[in-house]
Design a protein around this motif. Structure first.
Motif, mmCIF file in Angstrom:
data_model
loop_
_atom_site.group_PDB
_atom_site.id
_atom_site.type_symbol
_atom_site.label_atom_id
_atom_site.label_comp_id
_atom_site.label_asym_id
_atom_site.label_seq_id
_atom_site.Cartn_x
_atom_site.Cartn_y
_atom_site.Cartn_z
ATOM 1 N N GLU A 75 -3.551 -8.823 -1.605
ATOM 2 C CA GLU A 75 -3.361 -8.674 -0.163
ATOM 3 C C GLU A 75 -3.495 -10.023 0.537
ATOM 4 N N LEU A 125 -3.389 -0.135 -3.337
ATOM 5 C CA LEU A 125 -2.737 -1.100 -2.451
ATOM 6 C C LEU A 125 -1.240 -0.834 -2.415
ATOM 7 N N ASP A 179 -9.588 0.349 -5.940
ATOM 8 C CA ASP A 179 -8.782 0.325 -4.722
ATOM 9 C C ASP A 179 -7.297 0.527 -4.999
ATOM 10 N N PRO A 217 -6.795 -6.016 -5.871
ATOM 11 C CA PRO A 217 -6.025 -5.637 -4.689
ATOM 12 C C PRO A 217 -6.319 -6.528 -3.479
ATOM 13 N N ARG A 248 -4.946 -1.323 1.961
ATOM 14 C CA ARG A 248 -5.883 -1.164 0.840
ATOM 15 C C ARG A 248 -6.998 -0.177 1.193
#
Length: 250
Positions: free
Chosen positions: A87, A215, A213, A83, A97
């Motif tokens: 990003e 996102l 995570d 993630p 996130r």
């Protein structure tokens, strides 16, 4: 009759905005989070009217698919690295996130009374020890870190069988093709305890944290269902499910 028709018409009109606000989002979900996400998606639809269409697989493969234009609006990864990379590459919405779960690793066998603790790896005879690919799967990397912590990296090397992801690693053990393996606790937990088979929950100190995570991807930027789902994952209702499947929360 005329009054009843008027009331029915007003009732129909009142429902239109609710239906109009309902949306759908395609979600890429790490294999280890299959069971809890299925439960969360059901609650999410009941509570919000939005629908989450789930696809399960390896985080590394999702990364490639997202780069190739896959229609996912949300990614629920098995790690924090993918993630963060998406990003930074501009494929995820900056600042969206966050960790939705901290994974738990378990040494598991489909046989009852087979595993007591880490001594199983030196005490019990076995031909195959299943792990997820440590190069692409965080649970596989955690398994290798655990073996190193126990001083068993070399002695187990010839007996390792690698699954493409944690789902395949679990399947090797569940099918009997491997006597035991390192899998996600969420795959074998039932009502807070290990269900069928036997297992040893690996202490968190034996490997780096398995931080997973979420996102918001670019394709979900303007999708109300995507935004609502990410908020729902932070709710008490979602936390109840997540913790029931053996994950911890930050």
């Amino acid at each position: 009759m005329k009054r009843l028709c008027t009331i029915a018409a007003l009732f129909t009109i009142a429902l239109l905005p609710i239906a109009g606000h309902a949306a759908e989002v395609q979600v890429a979900v790490a294999s280890n989070f299959t069971k809890p996400m299925q439960a969360i998606a059901k609650r999410f639809e009941q509570d919000t009217g939005h629908k989450a269409v789930l696809a399960f697989g390896a985080t590394g493969k999702f990364y490639a698919q997202i780069h190739n234009g896959a229609p996912f609006g949300v990614l629920l990864a098995a790690d924090e690295a993918v993630p963060a990379k998406l990003e930074s590459e501009g494929l995820g919405v900056a600042g969206s996130r966050f960790p939705y779960a901290i994974g738990t690793l378990v040494l598991w066998s489909a046989r009852s009374d087979y595993i007591d603790d880490q001594t199983t790896l030196t005490r019990q005879p076995y031909r195959h020890l299943s792990i997820a690919n440590p190069k692409t799967a965080p649970y596989g990397a955690a398994a290798m870190a655990t073996l190193e912590k126990l001083g068993l990296t070399e002695s187990t090397r010839g007996r390792l069988v690698q699954g493409e992801n944690i789902a395949q690693a679990h399947q090797f053990v569940a099918s009997g093709n491997a006597e035991l393996g390192f899998v996600a606790l969420s795959q074998v937990v039932d009502k807070g305890v290990i269900g069928e088979g036997s297992g040893w929950i690996v202490p968190a100190s034996f490997h780096p944290p398995i931080r997973q995570d979420a996102l918001l991807l670019n394709k979900g930027r303007d999708n109300p269902a995507a935004q609502a789902l990410l908020e729902y994952l932070k709710s008490a209702k979602a936390a109840e499910v997540i913790e029931a499947y053996g994950y911890s929360l930050e």
